[in-house]
Design a protein around this motif. Sequence first.
Motif, PDB file in Angstrom:
ATOM      1  N   TYR A 273       0.708  -1.192  -0.076  1.00  0.00           N
ATOM      2  CA  TYR A 273      -0.006   0.139  -0.075  1.00  0.00           C
ATOM      3  C   TYR A 273       0.949   1.175   0.054  1.00  0.00           C
ATOM      4  CZ  TYR A 273      -3.648   3.200   1.947  1.00  0.00           C
ATOM      5  OH  TYR A 273      -4.458   4.381   2.161  1.00  0.00           O
ATOM      6  N   VAL A 274       1.727   1.120   0.715  1.00  0.00           N
ATOM      7  CA  VAL A 274       2.731   2.248   0.784  1.00  0.00           C
ATOM      8  C   VAL A 274       3.299   2.694  -0.742  1.00  0.00           C
ATOM      9  CG1 VAL A 274       4.977   3.143   1.797  1.00  0.00           C
ATOM     10  CG2 VAL A 274       3.214   2.181   2.948  1.00  0.00           C
ATOM     11  N   PHE A 275       3.809   1.642  -1.291  1.00  0.00           N
ATOM     12  CA  PHE A 275       4.304   1.825  -2.443  1.00  0.00           C
ATOM     13  C   PHE A 275       3.162   2.101  -3.732  1.00  0.00           C
ATOM     14  CE2 PHE A 275       7.773  -0.562  -0.529  1.00  0.00           C
ATOM     15  CZ  PHE A 275       8.714  -0.132  -0.988  1.00  0.00           C
ATOM     16  N   SER A 276       2.144   1.689  -3.501  1.00  0.00           N
ATOM     17  CA  SER A 276       1.034   1.825  -4.499  1.00  0.00           C
ATOM     18  C   SER A 276       0.969   3.268  -4.784  1.00  0.00           C
ATOM     19  CB  SER A 276      -0.465   1.515  -4.023  1.00  0.00           C
ATOM     20  OG  SER A 276      -0.895   2.112  -2.799  1.00  0.00           O
TER      21      SER A 276
ATOM     22  N   THR B 112      10.704   2.550   7.032  1.00  0.00           N
ATOM     23  CA  THR B 112      11.900   3.313   6.630  1.00  0.00           C
ATOM     24  C   THR B 112      11.755   3.572   4.755  1.00  0.00           C
ATOM     25  OG1 THR B 112      12.910   0.944   6.087  1.00  0.00           O
ATOM     26  CG2 THR B 112      13.518   2.320   7.991  1.00  0.00           C
ATOM     27  N   SER B 113      10.815   2.865   4.311  1.00  0.00           N
ATOM     28  CA  SER B 113      10.351   2.825   2.903  1.00  0.00           C
ATOM     29  C   SER B 113       9.598   4.307   2.741  1.00  0.00           C
ATOM     30  CB  SER B 113       9.806   1.599   2.451  1.00  0.00           C
ATOM     31  OG  SER B 113      10.651   0.703   2.505  1.00  0.00           O
ATOM     32  N   SER B 114       8.740   4.483   3.719  1.00  0.00           N
ATOM     33  CA  SER B 114       8.006   5.646   3.899  1.00  0.00           C
ATOM     34  C   SER B 114       8.844   6.887   3.894  1.00  0.00           C
ATOM     35  CB  SER B 114       7.288   5.560   5.051  1.00  0.00           C
ATOM     36  OG  SER B 114       7.764   5.940   6.174  1.00  0.00           O
ATOM     37  N   VAL B 115      10.235   6.607   4.617  1.00  0.00           N
ATOM     38  CA  VAL B 115      10.917   7.971   4.468  1.00  0.00           C
ATOM     39  C   VAL B 115      11.535   8.016   3.108  1.00  0.00           C
ATOM     40  CG1 VAL B 115      13.046   8.880   5.397  1.00  0.00           C
ATOM     41  CG2 VAL B 115      11.640   7.541   6.807  1.00  0.00           C
ATOM     42  N   LEU B 116      11.950   7.014   2.452  1.00  0.00           N
ATOM     43  CA  LEU B 116      12.602   7.022   1.209  1.00  0.00           C
ATOM     44  C   LEU B 116      11.430   7.700  -0.078  1.00  0.00           C
ATOM     45  CD1 LEU B 116      14.630   3.834   0.738  1.00  0.00           C
ATOM     46  CD2 LEU B 116      15.539   6.215   1.338  1.00  0.00           C
ATOM     47  N   LEU B 117      10.344   7.248   0.226  1.00  0.00           N
ATOM     48  CA  LEU B 117       9.326   7.825  -0.762  1.00  0.00           C
ATOM     49  C   LEU B 117       9.063   9.244  -0.404  1.00  0.00           C
ATOM     50  CD1 LEU B 117       6.645   5.013  -0.684  1.00  0.00           C
ATOM     51  CD2 LEU B 117       8.345   5.409  -2.499  1.00  0.00           C
TER      52      LEU B 117
ATOM     53  N   TYR C 273       3.405  12.232   0.626  1.00  0.00           N
ATOM     54  CA  TYR C 273       2.739  12.294  -0.698  1.00  0.00           C
ATOM     55  C   TYR C 273       2.604  13.814  -1.307  1.00  0.00           C
ATOM     56  CZ  TYR C 273       2.337   7.422   0.279  1.00  0.00           C
ATOM     57  OH  TYR C 273       2.572   6.068   0.848  1.00  0.00           O
ATOM     58  N   ASP C 274       2.709  14.691  -0.459  1.00  0.00           N
ATOM     59  CA  ASP C 274       2.176  16.255  -0.748  1.00  0.00           C
ATOM     60  C   ASP C 274       3.291  17.048  -0.324  1.00  0.00           C
ATOM     61  OD1 ASP C 274      -0.702  15.675  -2.195  1.00  0.00           O
ATOM     62  OD2 ASP C 274      -0.486  14.478  -0.240  1.00  0.00           O
ATOM     63  N   ILE C 275       3.106  18.203  -0.883  1.00  0.00           N
ATOM     64  CA  ILE C 275       3.889  19.471  -0.110  1.00  0.00           C
ATOM     65  C   ILE C 275       2.679  20.167   0.673  1.00  0.00           C
ATOM     66  CG2 ILE C 275       4.852  21.620  -0.312  1.00  0.00           C
ATOM     67  CD1 ILE C 275       6.341  20.174  -2.962  1.00  0.00           C
ATOM     68  N   LEU C 276       2.667  20.618   1.840  1.00  0.00           N
ATOM     69  CA  LEU C 276       1.754  21.217   2.825  1.00  0.00           C
ATOM     70  C   LEU C 276       1.984  22.527   3.068  1.00  0.00           C
ATOM     71  CD1 LEU C 276       0.795  18.061   4.812  1.00  0.00           C
ATOM     72  CD2 LEU C 276      -0.234  18.600   2.739  1.00  0.00           C
ATOM     73  N   GLU C 277       1.114  23.129   3.523  1.00  0.00           N
ATOM     74  CA  GLU C 277       1.729  24.428   4.203  1.00  0.00           C
ATOM     75  C   GLU C 277       2.261  24.162   5.235  1.00  0.00           C
ATOM     76  OE1 GLU C 277       1.297  27.686   3.177  1.00  0.00           O
ATOM     77  OE2 GLU C 277       0.458  26.846   1.445  1.00  0.00           O
ATOM     78  N   MET C 278       3.245  25.015   5.786  1.00  0.00           N
ATOM     79  CA  MET C 278       3.909  24.563   6.951  1.00  0.00           C
ATOM     80  C   MET C 278       3.338  24.505   7.991  1.00  0.00           C
ATOM     81  SD  MET C 278       6.986  23.693   8.197  1.00  0.00           S
ATOM     82  CE  MET C 278       8.267  24.397   7.041  1.00  0.00           C
ATOM     83  N   PRO C 279       3.138  23.194   8.882  1.00  0.00           N
ATOM     84  CA  PRO C 279       2.427  22.856  10.142  1.00  0.00           C
ATOM     85  C   PRO C 279       3.593  23.234  11.379  1.00  0.00           C
ATOM     86  CG  PRO C 279       3.505  20.737   9.065  1.00  0.00           C
ATOM     87  CD  PRO C 279       3.752  21.885   7.894  1.00  0.00           C
ATOM     88  N   TRP C 280       3.511  24.310  11.699  1.00  0.00           N
ATOM     89  CA  TRP C 280       4.398  24.934  12.535  1.00  0.00           C
ATOM     90  C   TRP C 280       4.325  24.136  13.959  1.00  0.00           C
ATOM     91  CZ3 TRP C 280       8.114  27.259  10.554  1.00  0.00           C
ATOM     92  CH2 TRP C 280       7.849  28.186   9.269  1.00  0.00           C
ATOM     93  N   ASP C 281       3.157  23.502  14.362  1.00  0.00           N
ATOM     94  CA  ASP C 281       2.881  23.031  15.667  1.00  0.00           C
ATOM     95  C   ASP C 281       3.256  21.247  15.386  1.00  0.00           C
ATOM     96  OD1 ASP C 281       1.853  25.171  16.552  1.00  0.00           O
ATOM     97  OD2 ASP C 281      -0.367  24.802  16.022  1.00  0.00           O
ATOM     98  N   TRP C 282       3.739  20.909  14.432  1.00  0.00           N
ATOM     99  CA  TRP C 282       4.110  19.420  14.083  1.00  0.00           C
ATOM    100  C   TRP C 282       5.617  19.546  14.614  1.00  0.00           C
ATOM    101  CZ3 TRP C 282       2.444  17.044   8.931  1.00  0.00           C
ATOM    102  CH2 TRP C 282       1.026  16.769   8.926  1.00  0.00           C
ATOM    103  N   PRO C 283       6.126  18.415  15.031  1.00  0.00           N
ATOM    104  CA  PRO C 283       7.420  18.424  15.589  1.00  0.00           C
ATOM    105  C   PRO C 283       8.620  18.450  14.037  1.00  0.00           C
ATOM    106  CG  PRO C 283       6.690  16.283  15.450  1.00  0.00           C
ATOM    107  CD  PRO C 283       5.516  17.133  15.334  1.00  0.00           C
TER     108      PRO C 283
END
Length: 745
Positions: free
Chosen positions: A53-56, A183-188, A341-351
């Motif tokens: 699913y991650v690779f799909s 670790t594959s999710s980091v690479l994707l 899978y996307d470029i988001l507006e900066m989530p400033w409250d995320w780590p």
Amino acid sequence: MLTNGENQPSAMEQMASLKENLVFGSLRPCNLSKCSKSQIKRYFEDTYDLDEYVFSALLDEKDYYHCPDRLRLPVIFYLCHTATFYVNKLLLAGMVKQRVNKHFEIMFETGVDEMSWDDTENYRMGGSYKWPALDELIRYRNQVRDMVLDCIERFPFDLPVTQESPWWSVFMGMDHERIHIETSSVLLRQLPVEMLKKPKNWKYAPLHAETPTGSNELIRVPQGPVEMGKPADFPSYGWDNEYGNTKIVVPEFYASKYLVTNKEFLQFVEDGGYARKELWTEEGWDWVTFKEAKHPLFWVCSGGCKSGCGSSLASHSHCTLQPSSTDSGACSMHYKYRAMYDILEMPWDWPVDINFHEAKAFCWWKGPDYRLPTESEHHRMRGDPQLSLDANCDPIYQEDFPANINLKFGSSSPVNMFPPTSMGFYDVYGNVWEWVEDDFNGLPGFKTHYLYDDFSSPCFDGKHTMILGGSWASTGDGASRFARYSFRRHFFQHAGFRYVHIHTPNATTPLSLCKADVFSLETGVQEKAISVQNVDQGVSCKSSTNTQFEYETEESLDANLQLQYGVAECYSEPLVKICEDACLKYKVDTSSAIVFGCGTGSTSFQLTRTFEEVIGVDYSGCFIEAATKLSRGETLSFTQGDGTKAVARLPPGVNVDRVKFKQLTWVPNEIEGHGLVLFEFAERLMEPKGWLSKLWECLVPGGLLVIATHKGCSPDRQTLQKWFSLKAEADIGPQNGVSVWQLLA
């Protein structure tokens, strides 16, 4: 689940179907004291489907063959690697009797060496390397799926599943795949975003906190005890480094209640943190200059920053935003955020997602009284329930545990979204892994497991730093209270940090650093520079629990040279004579032989008189270097046990063109087709059972295994008798014994 065969959709069509239909999320792991075969099947299929699913999300088949990171292989490798692992481990455990596709199980067995941030790219990263078509790999994955399901169905099953059970290999395969899902999710996440489309049910967390986070205040943690280590009979799968036990009284300390957010880290970036050498360790500054880093990896700007992708993507930049302006019209740097899978507006409250070097530089920027937490301090912050053998004392077994873990979301989340621990700290489990100060090392009582002898121990080298607590993508054991993982300090995961403030300058710090003599064939033994700033006292510098590093010293080299070349130690010549006589008696093919535990090479050299090709293998780099020097005609001076000097030189009548030496920590699948295996280092291995269980695959039919050991260290006959019949035994002098075994028909 993917299927492929005649009249079936293409692999990409099947991946698209999976992307649309799979429900996002992860099951909790099996309780090994009471699970059923049906539960194991369900957990396996959940694992296998989730990986696919991650690779799909990849939009085009050609994108599977790109390298998201110049230190890693193309994406296609990781899709197939997890399947080959099941075959390798179930075969080693005796749960299956034959391979599925030996060619694939060689090609996809081992990834690249991650031991240096400036390694040259592996030959399999380039466009000239011929990887199989995606359709072939999907067929292979389905064959492995069927094999595992059949194995679960038919193999005798007893509870509880313990580390000694063959079923441990099934759970090892599933947890290994779950590590690679993360670790594959980091690479994707490092691929160009244009190559991906978010799966239908993938769910990001809210970008902003419902209530303001406020300042990242420091919380006092009073002095108190912690106990670390997983009980051997705890009813869940665990990796070898989790077992053992230690109890520590942790002194009082103060730590930030939140993980450092993107907003808090922005201050470091805007203050020129990436351009100020004085804030970085020597190793960290080398990384900054090599990477040309200007901000965290998953921040996106308009500056055309270097991406770090490999091979055909080497010139790609993620940072191609159009410049923005402030309200006053002055040009400013505007950041966005790269999620899976996307470029988001900066989530400033995320780590913030960073590597160890960046976390350490931030601490130094805050002031000389700041550092990262230690492993034991992290345990104090958790406020875990008392350790017991009840699976529910581990958060991963608790239904709806309040943390961003086990794929509750497909991203990080605001640092105050979930409630704090009883100690007042947020996100000690989940959201992102936390870098700590400690080097990776085994706990007291550490033992390797024969099914994966080199999972942890090569990383007990003083160069791998620990991460704790799991991330949003952590499932299975990775989401457990016992999880202990590590990476080289320049590597990226979904990892962040919090900081500790030193209130009492001379306080003892419960820190564990690892002392190891790690030999590199290029540079020899390298001194480890302590990277922990602000710590003058209480540093616990412990020897590596990888006892194999003990054979990288000058004293060990001298002892091996004396054993193999010394006049007083009659060892190598009679051993080789036993091998030659046995090969003649049993009419063994003399095309090739391999010596495991070749040491400084004397037996390997002498076998060239009989065999057309000889391979000498050892895990000790200094032994391999010595053997290589001798093969070039050099002589080596060494000190004997009585203090006298002696010289090692090539034995007479050998053919150095027939021998080559390799440094290996395990037996790769590509080693096969030998008439003779000579096994010389059973007493030097941490877990010889795994090696002995693998050696039958190295031989041609009717081939011989000759085992040389110190007396009192006899080989594991029960393991050997599964594949071999004992043909002869003999002594070599007063200290060593030899046994000769032939591969069963």
